[in-house]
Design a protein around this motif. Structure first.
Motif, PDB file in Angstrom:
ATOM      1  N   ASP A  72       0.834  -1.215   0.000  1.00 42.81           N
ATOM      2  CA  ASP A  72       0.000   0.000   0.000  1.00 42.81           C
ATOM      3  C   ASP A  72       0.863   1.258   0.000  1.00 42.81           C
ATOM      4  O   ASP A  72       0.398   2.328  -0.388  1.00 42.81           O
ATOM      5  CB  ASP A  72      -0.911   0.042   1.227  1.00 42.81           C
ATOM      6  CG  ASP A  72      -1.964  -1.044   1.217  1.00 42.81           C
ATOM      7  OD1 ASP A  72      -2.339  -1.518   0.128  1.00 42.81           O
ATOM      8  OD2 ASP A  72      -2.412  -1.430   2.313  1.00 42.81           O
ATOM      9  N   LEU A  73       2.103   1.151   0.469  1.00 46.05           N
ATOM     10  CA  LEU A  73       3.000   2.299   0.561  1.00 46.05           C
ATOM     11  C   LEU A  73       3.965   2.374  -0.620  1.00 46.05           C
ATOM     12  O   LEU A  73       4.703   3.347  -0.763  1.00 46.05           O
ATOM     13  CB  LEU A  73       3.802   2.225   1.864  1.00 46.05           C
ATOM     14  CG  LEU A  73       2.982   2.090   3.146  1.00 46.05           C
ATOM     15  CD1 LEU A  73       3.910   1.968   4.339  1.00 46.05           C
ATOM     16  CD2 LEU A  73       2.012   3.244   3.314  1.00 46.05           C
ATOM     17  N   ALA A  74       3.963   1.348  -1.461  1.00 47.04           N
ATOM     18  CA  ALA A  74       4.932   1.263  -2.554  1.00 47.04           C
ATOM     19  C   ALA A  74       4.574   2.187  -3.716  1.00 47.04           C
ATOM     20  O   ALA A  74       3.424   2.551  -3.923  1.00 47.04           O
ATOM     21  CB  ALA A  74       5.020  -0.176  -3.042  1.00 47.04           C
ATOM     22  N   ARG A  75       5.625   2.548  -4.448  1.00 44.44           N
ATOM     23  CA  ARG A  75       5.464   3.311  -5.690  1.00 44.44           C
ATOM     24  C   ARG A  75       6.303   2.618  -6.750  1.00 44.44           C
ATOM     25  O   ARG A  75       7.250   1.901  -6.455  1.00 44.44           O
ATOM     26  CB  ARG A  75       5.931   4.753  -5.507  1.00 44.44           C
ATOM     27  CG  ARG A  75       7.423   4.851  -5.238  1.00 44.44           C
ATOM     28  CD  ARG A  75       7.950   6.270  -5.394  1.00 44.44           C
ATOM     29  NE  ARG A  75       9.352   6.348  -5.061  1.00 44.44           N
ATOM     30  CZ  ARG A  75      10.346   6.071  -5.911  1.00 44.44           C
ATOM     31  NH1 ARG A  75      10.086   5.709  -7.146  1.00 44.44           N
ATOM     32  NH2 ARG A  75      11.607   6.163  -5.528  1.00 44.44           N
ATOM     33  N   TYR A  76       5.935   2.856  -7.997  1.00 45.12           N
ATOM     34  CA  TYR A  76       6.706   2.275  -9.092  1.00 45.12           C
ATOM     35  C   TYR A  76       7.972   3.091  -9.295  1.00 45.12           C
ATOM     36  O   TYR A  76       7.932   4.322  -9.347  1.00 45.12           O
ATOM     37  CB  TYR A  76       5.871   2.249 -10.375  1.00 45.12           C
ATOM     38  CG  TYR A  76       6.587   1.560 -11.503  1.00 45.12           C
ATOM     39  CD1 TYR A  76       6.727   0.177 -11.517  1.00 45.12           C
ATOM     40  CD2 TYR A  76       7.152   2.288 -12.542  1.00 45.12           C
ATOM     41  CE1 TYR A  76       7.399  -0.464 -12.539  1.00 45.12           C
ATOM     42  CE2 TYR A  76       7.827   1.653 -13.569  1.00 45.12           C
ATOM     43  CZ  TYR A  76       7.944   0.276 -13.563  1.00 45.12           C
ATOM     44  OH  TYR A  76       8.618  -0.356 -14.578  1.00 45.12           O
ATOM     45  N   ASP A  77       9.104   2.415  -9.375  1.00 41.25           N
ATOM     46  CA  ASP A  77      10.395   3.074  -9.599  1.00 41.25           C
ATOM     47  C   ASP A  77      10.823   2.829 -11.043  1.00 41.25           C
ATOM     48  O   ASP A  77      11.235   1.724 -11.389  1.00 41.25           O
ATOM     49  CB  ASP A  77      11.435   2.515  -8.634  1.00 41.25           C
ATOM     50  CG  ASP A  77      12.798   3.149  -8.819  1.00 41.25           C
ATOM     51  OD1 ASP A  77      12.881   4.248  -9.413  1.00 41.25           O
ATOM     52  OD2 ASP A  77      13.789   2.549  -8.370  1.00 41.25           O
ATOM     53  N   PRO A  78      10.706   3.856 -11.908  1.00 44.27           N
ATOM     54  CA  PRO A  78      11.041   3.651 -13.317  1.00 44.27           C
ATOM     55  C   PRO A  78      12.510   3.272 -13.538  1.00 44.27           C
ATOM     56  O   PRO A  78      12.832   2.561 -14.476  1.00 44.27           O
ATOM     57  CB  PRO A  78      10.712   4.986 -13.984  1.00 44.27           C
ATOM     58  CG  PRO A  78      10.322   5.927 -12.918  1.00 44.27           C
ATOM     59  CD  PRO A  78      10.239   5.193 -11.626  1.00 44.27           C
ATOM     60  N   SER A  80      14.447   1.268 -11.716  1.00 40.75           N
ATOM     61  CA  SER A  80      14.689  -0.163 -11.509  1.00 40.75           C
ATOM     62  C   SER A  80      13.642  -1.036 -12.201  1.00 40.75           C
ATOM     63  O   SER A  80      13.814  -2.242 -12.304  1.00 40.75           O
ATOM     64  CB  SER A  80      14.714  -0.483 -10.018  1.00 40.75           C
ATOM     65  OG  SER A  80      13.416  -0.326  -9.464  1.00 40.75           O
ATOM     66  N   GLY A  81      12.528  -0.419 -12.616  1.00 38.39           N
ATOM     67  CA  GLY A  81      11.456  -1.181 -13.246  1.00 38.39           C
ATOM     68  C   GLY A  81      10.685  -2.043 -12.266  1.00 38.39           C
ATOM     69  O   GLY A  81      10.076  -3.035 -12.649  1.00 38.39           O
TER      70      GLY A  81
END
Length: 109
Positions: A72-78, A80-81
């Motif tokens: 729920d706290l995660a975001r996508y990191d472009p 590292s993919g």
């Protein structure tokens, strides 16, 4: 009552006591929001992470436990993919709605 948040394996738990101060039976939806720490990418100010619907009689109090999963706290990191949780303090806010928050606490990630 005061809001408490505790880290657990795979996430955290937020707990708050809710009391019906009216003279009629009532239903309430308790909502938990997370505000992330500063991030290298733009993120929403706060995001809904869990909610619970409860029904209370007049004068009745219930301890509501809300689960906050690490995802729920995660975001996508472009770069590292993949999905990542930014380190730092997340502010956990609980209330009736995003504009009617009744308690907050911090939790370190």
């Amino acid at each position: 009552g005061p809001l408490e948040a505790v880290r657990s394996e795979g996430g955290a738990t937020a707990e708050i006591a809710v009391t019906n101060v009216g003279d009629r039976r009532g239903r309430e939806v308790v909502q938990a929001y997370a505000r992330p720490p500063p991030s290298p990418v733009e993120r929403p100010i706060r995001e809904l992470v869990d909610f619970a619907a409860i029904t209370l009689g007049p004068g009745e109090t219930e301890h509501v436990e809300l689960a906050i999963a690490e995802q729920d706290l995660a975001r996508y990191d472009p770069a590292s993919g993949s999905w990542t949780v930014d380190p730092g303090e997340y502010t956990i806010e609980v209330g009736r709605s995003v504009t009617d928050r009744r308690g907050q606490t911090g939790i370190e990630w």
